[in-house]
Motif scaffolding. Structure first.
Motif, mmCIF file in Angstrom:
data_model
loop_
_atom_site.group_PDB
_atom_site.id
_atom_site.type_symbol
_atom_site.label_atom_id
_atom_site.label_comp_id
_atom_site.label_asym_id
_atom_site.label_seq_id
_atom_site.Cartn_x
_atom_site.Cartn_y
_atom_site.Cartn_z
ATOM 1 N N ALA A 98 -5.159 2.103 1.484
ATOM 2 C CA ALA A 98 -6.047 1.921 0.336
ATOM 3 C C ALA A 98 -6.106 0.444 -0.063
ATOM 4 N N ARG A 99 -5.103 -0.306 0.334
ATOM 5 C CA ARG A 99 -5.116 -1.752 0.106
ATOM 6 C C ARG A 99 -4.752 -2.424 1.423
ATOM 7 N N MET A 100 -5.476 -3.485 1.722
ATOM 8 C CA MET A 100 -5.274 -4.117 3.026
ATOM 9 C C MET A 100 -3.971 -4.915 3.061
ATOM 10 N N ASP A 101 -3.289 -4.797 4.187
ATOM 11 C CA ASP A 101 -2.069 -5.565 4.377
ATOM 12 C C ASP A 101 -2.373 -7.070 4.318
ATOM 13 N N SER A 102 -3.598 -7.439 4.687
ATOM 14 C CA SER A 102 -3.971 -8.863 4.677
ATOM 15 C C SER A 102 -4.053 -9.420 3.260
ATOM 16 N N GLU A 103 -3.897 -8.542 2.242
ATOM 17 C CA GLU A 103 -3.926 -9.008 0.846
ATOM 18 C C GLU A 103 -2.579 -8.787 0.173
ATOM 19 N N SER A 104 -1.511 -8.727 0.954
ATOM 20 C CA SER A 104 -0.243 -8.272 0.374
ATOM 21 C C SER A 104 0.735 -9.401 0.050
ATOM 22 N N ARG A 105 0.243 -10.659 -0.048
ATOM 23 C CA ARG A 105 1.199 -11.761 -0.235
ATOM 24 C C ARG A 105 2.043 -11.566 -1.494
ATOM 25 N N PHE A 106 1.427 -11.098 -2.591
ATOM 26 C CA PHE A 106 2.182 -10.968 -3.839
ATOM 27 C C PHE A 106 3.087 -9.728 -3.852
ATOM 28 N N GLU A 107 2.605 -8.630 -3.230
ATOM 29 C CA GLU A 107 3.448 -7.432 -3.169
ATOM 30 C C GLU A 107 4.760 -7.750 -2.449
ATOM 31 N N ARG A 108 4.722 -8.754 -1.565
ATOM 32 C CA ARG A 108 5.902 -9.076 -0.774
ATOM 33 C C ARG A 108 6.859 -10.048 -1.493
ATOM 34 N N GLU A 109 6.515 -10.423 -2.704
ATOM 35 C CA GLU A 109 7.435 -11.250 -3.505
ATOM 36 C C GLU A 109 8.661 -10.419 -3.889
ATOM 37 N N ARG A 110 9.726 -11.117 -4.258
ATOM 38 C CA ARG A 110 10.961 -10.401 -4.610
ATOM 39 C C ARG A 110 10.837 -9.723 -5.970
ATOM 40 N N LEU A 111 11.736 -8.750 -6.172
ATOM 41 C CA LEU A 111 11.695 -7.947 -7.401
ATOM 42 C C LEU A 111 11.777 -8.811 -8.664
ATOM 43 N N ASP A 112 12.631 -9.845 -8.638
ATOM 44 C CA ASP A 112 12.804 -10.640 -9.868
ATOM 45 C C ASP A 112 11.518 -11.398 -10.216
ATOM 46 N N PHE A 113 10.707 -11.742 -9.208
ATOM 47 C CA PHE A 113 9.405 -12.372 -9.468
ATOM 48 C C PHE A 113 8.547 -11.399 -10.299
ATOM 49 N N HIS A 114 8.497 -10.150 -9.867
ATOM 50 C CA HIS A 114 7.663 -9.166 -10.569
ATOM 51 C C HIS A 114 8.211 -8.852 -11.965
ATOM 52 N N GLU A 115 9.542 -8.914 -12.097
ATOM 53 C CA GLU A 115 10.138 -8.718 -13.430
ATOM 54 C C GLU A 115 9.681 -9.842 -14.370
ATOM 55 N N ARG A 116 9.611 -11.065 -13.841
ATOM 56 C CA ARG A 116 9.155 -12.183 -14.677
ATOM 57 C C ARG A 116 7.674 -12.012 -15.034
ATOM 58 N N VAL A 117 6.897 -11.463 -14.093
ATOM 59 C CA VAL A 117 5.481 -11.215 -14.372
ATOM 60 C C VAL A 117 5.366 -10.196 -15.520
ATOM 61 N N ARG A 118 6.105 -9.111 -15.411
ATOM 62 C CA ARG A 118 6.009 -8.081 -16.461
ATOM 63 C C ARG A 118 6.400 -8.661 -17.827
ATOM 64 N N LYS A 119 7.546 -9.349 -17.836
ATOM 65 C CA LYS A 119 8.026 -9.946 -19.096
ATOM 66 C C LYS A 119 7.028 -10.966 -19.626
#
Ligand code: TMP
Length: 225
Positions: free
Chosen positions: A151-172
């Motif tokens: 449903a989402r292309m692997d060619s657009e996955s650069r951010f999904e492949r960031e580490r968990l703490d990166f995404h925690e900072r995004v949420r916060k």
């Protein structure tokens, strides 16, 4: 009216955007639906560079400037003209994403980001920002599942492949921004299923649109007593 949707990966905002457009269209809004990055033909080329997982060596400043370039084109080609025509603009992500991803999460200087915003946006600001909030683990599991299912292309996955703490900072970061501008932001708990989230959004939108309608109506009555 200018509405933006924000959230971490897998927050379901793009699915909810379709419901939001239906709600607004039912009330007679003439909607322009768009997104960042990639709202324009030039922007789509920028998007493919930004989200390509092979671009592991992209300098944070390059990333920031590419998002700003995408937005400069997007605002001038689509958003400013649509708002000037009195249309309702709904964008899947906008400038808050830069403050959060490149600023809070990537660590670029927030003053530099503010200066770029001033240059790119002039005085333009969303009237309403819906923040779809949920735990990072839930969002990322959904996002990676979407890639597995195609449903989402692997060619657009650069951010999904960031580490968990990166995404925690995004949420916060998003929650921090919402706290700084409570009048503009509405936080929607996005951990539930699609219908539950849509119902929450509907309740929020009903109250905002009623208020706008009343304000507009009383303004007109004052002008034409
Ligand atoms: P999306 O289309 O799934 O929302 O993906 C866009 C990605 O780009 C997402 O991971 C967030 C990121 N992004 C930024 O880092 N900065 C920005 O200014 C914008 C608009 C998006």
């Amino acid at each position: 009216m200018f509405i933006t949707l924000e959230g971490i990966e897998g927050s379901g905002k793009s699915t909810q955007l379709r419901h939001l457009v239906a709600m607004l269209a039912a009330r007679g809004h003439d909607c322009l639906v768009t997104r960042e990055p990639g709202g324009t033909p030039i922007g789509r080329k920028i998007r493919s560079i930004l989200l390509d997982p092979d671009n592991t060596g992209m300098a944070p400043l390059t990333e920031l400037l590419l998002y700003a370039a995408d937005r400069a084109q997007h605002t001038r080609e689509l958003i400013f003209p649509a708002l000037a025509q009195g249309r309702t603009v709904i964008s899947d992500r906008f400038w808050d994403a830069t403050t959060v991803y490149q600023g809070y999460a990537r660590g670029l200087n927030l003053d530099v980001i503010r200066q770029l915003h001033r240059l790119v946006l002039a005085e333009c600001k969303p009237d309403l920002t819906l923040l779809f909030d949920l735990p990072v683990a839930v969002g990322l599991a959904r996002a990676l599942q979407a890639i597995d299912k195609g449903a989402r292309m692997d060619s657009e996955s650069r951010f999904e492949r960031e580490r968990l703490d990166f995404h925690e900072r995004v949420r916060k970061g998003y929650l921090t921004l919402a706290g700084l501008e409570p009048d503009r932001f509405r936080i929607i708990d996005a951990a539930g299923d699609e219908t539950a989230v849509r119902n929450k959004m509907q309740t929020i939108m009903n109250s905002i649109l009623e208020k706008n309608h009343t304000a507009h109506h009383s303004h007109q009555t004052q002008e034409n007593p």
